[in-house]
Design a protein around this motif. Structure first.
Motif, mmCIF file in Angstrom:
data_model
loop_
_atom_site.group_PDB
_atom_site.id
_atom_site.type_symbol
_atom_site.label_atom_id
_atom_site.label_comp_id
_atom_site.label_asym_id
_atom_site.label_seq_id
_atom_site.Cartn_x
_atom_site.Cartn_y
_atom_site.Cartn_z
ATOM 1 N N ARG A 22 0.953 -1.171 -0.012
ATOM 2 C CA ARG A 22 -0.085 0.102 -0.085
ATOM 3 C C ARG A 22 0.956 1.051 0.104
ATOM 4 O O ARG A 22 1.691 1.341 0.879
ATOM 5 N N GLU A 36 -3.882 7.071 -1.111
ATOM 6 C CA GLU A 36 -3.097 5.711 -1.363
ATOM 7 C C GLU A 36 -3.477 4.608 -2.325
ATOM 8 O O GLU A 36 -4.650 4.720 -2.663
ATOM 9 N N VAL A 37 -2.549 3.816 -2.643
ATOM 10 C CA VAL A 37 -2.819 2.966 -3.815
ATOM 11 C C VAL A 37 -2.343 1.631 -3.741
ATOM 12 O O VAL A 37 -1.254 1.424 -2.850
ATOM 13 N N ALA A 38 -2.995 0.594 -4.111
ATOM 14 C CA ALA A 38 -2.229 -0.736 -4.115
ATOM 15 C C ALA A 38 -1.249 -0.708 -5.187
ATOM 16 O O ALA A 38 -1.318 -0.485 -6.302
ATOM 17 N N PHE A 39 -0.101 -1.456 -4.847
ATOM 18 C CA PHE A 39 1.211 -1.473 -6.017
ATOM 19 C C PHE A 39 1.955 -2.861 -5.943
ATOM 20 O O PHE A 39 2.506 -3.224 -4.619
ATOM 21 N N THR A 40 1.873 -3.512 -6.986
ATOM 22 C CA THR A 40 2.570 -4.891 -6.787
ATOM 23 C C THR A 40 3.675 -4.935 -7.844
ATOM 24 O O THR A 40 3.589 -5.072 -9.089
ATOM 25 N N TYR A 98 10.399 1.858 -11.884
ATOM 26 C CA TYR A 98 9.215 2.711 -11.984
ATOM 27 C C TYR A 98 9.430 4.034 -11.726
ATOM 28 O O TYR A 98 10.414 4.297 -11.177
ATOM 29 N N TRP A 150 0.040 8.826 -9.883
ATOM 30 C CA TRP A 150 0.093 7.379 -10.223
ATOM 31 C C TRP A 150 1.516 6.850 -10.506
ATOM 32 O O TRP A 150 2.454 7.703 -10.379
ATOM 33 N N THR A 193 -0.665 1.565 -11.475
ATOM 34 C CA THR A 193 -1.545 1.701 -10.415
ATOM 35 C C THR A 193 -2.923 2.484 -10.408
ATOM 36 O O THR A 193 -2.672 3.147 -11.584
ATOM 37 N N ASP A 194 -3.650 2.569 -9.705
ATOM 38 C CA ASP A 194 -4.872 3.666 -9.674
ATOM 39 C C ASP A 194 -4.216 4.899 -9.953
ATOM 40 O O ASP A 194 -3.319 5.176 -9.141
#
Length: 163
Positions: free
Chosen positions: A91, A117-121, A128, A142, A153-154
């Motif tokens: 996160r 906050e965004v999810a990132f994998t 990046y 983003w 990411t979003d």
């Protein structure tokens, strides 16, 4: 008033402690995520940065830029930071903001600041960067793949500089 709040936030941020993007004891593979500071003119930057990873507060490009430019008056040069993140879901808190050379300039000029906050994998072998857009109608950030420039990411979105 918005500019004063931003200046106070940046000033108080110097009192906080910061952590590495990788958690303590982690010794696995990582990927690089670079902040971005776009020079608009000699007095203004557009900053796109990562401020937290899984709740850990990071040292940021905006803070590093303020420190490096103290005493320069109405001129600012960016100091963009990078972070190494573990290869696992996270996160991530992102921020997009206008950053002026002096607080007084922000009081009389269009400003923008959005956080979220965004999810990132992250994936192995990739690099990046935090990217975004600051415009009259919206302020966004983003994370994107540095090579393909495609978002991974979003987006976080807020009011633009017209507000």
């Amino acid at each position: 008033m918005k500019a004063l709040a931003l200046a106070a936030t940046l000033a108080l941020a110097g009192c906080a402690s910061f952590e590495a993007a990788t958690p303590p004891g982690y010794d696995g593979p990582t990927v690089n995520v670079a902040d971005q500071a776009q020079q608009v003119n000699d007095r203004l930057l557009h900053v796109f940065e990562m401020t937290q990873v899984d709740g850990r507060r990071l040292s940021t490009t905006s803070r590093a830029t303020v420190s490096a430019n103290q005493g320069r008056g109405f001129a600012v040069s960016p100091v963009a930071l990078t972070n190494e993140l573990p290869l696992r879901p996270a996160r991530v808190q992102l921020q997009a903001m206008t950053q002026y050379a002096a607080p007084i300039l922000a009081m009389t000029s269009p400003t923008c600041r959005v956080q979220g906050e965004v999810a990132f994998t992250p994936e192995a072998g990739k690099a990046y960067r935090v990217s975004g857009r600051i415009a009259p109608e919206a302020c966004e950030a983003w994370i994107e793949d540095r090579d393909t420039k495609q978002p991974v990411t979003d987006r976080i979105t807020g009011k633009g500089t017209r507000s």
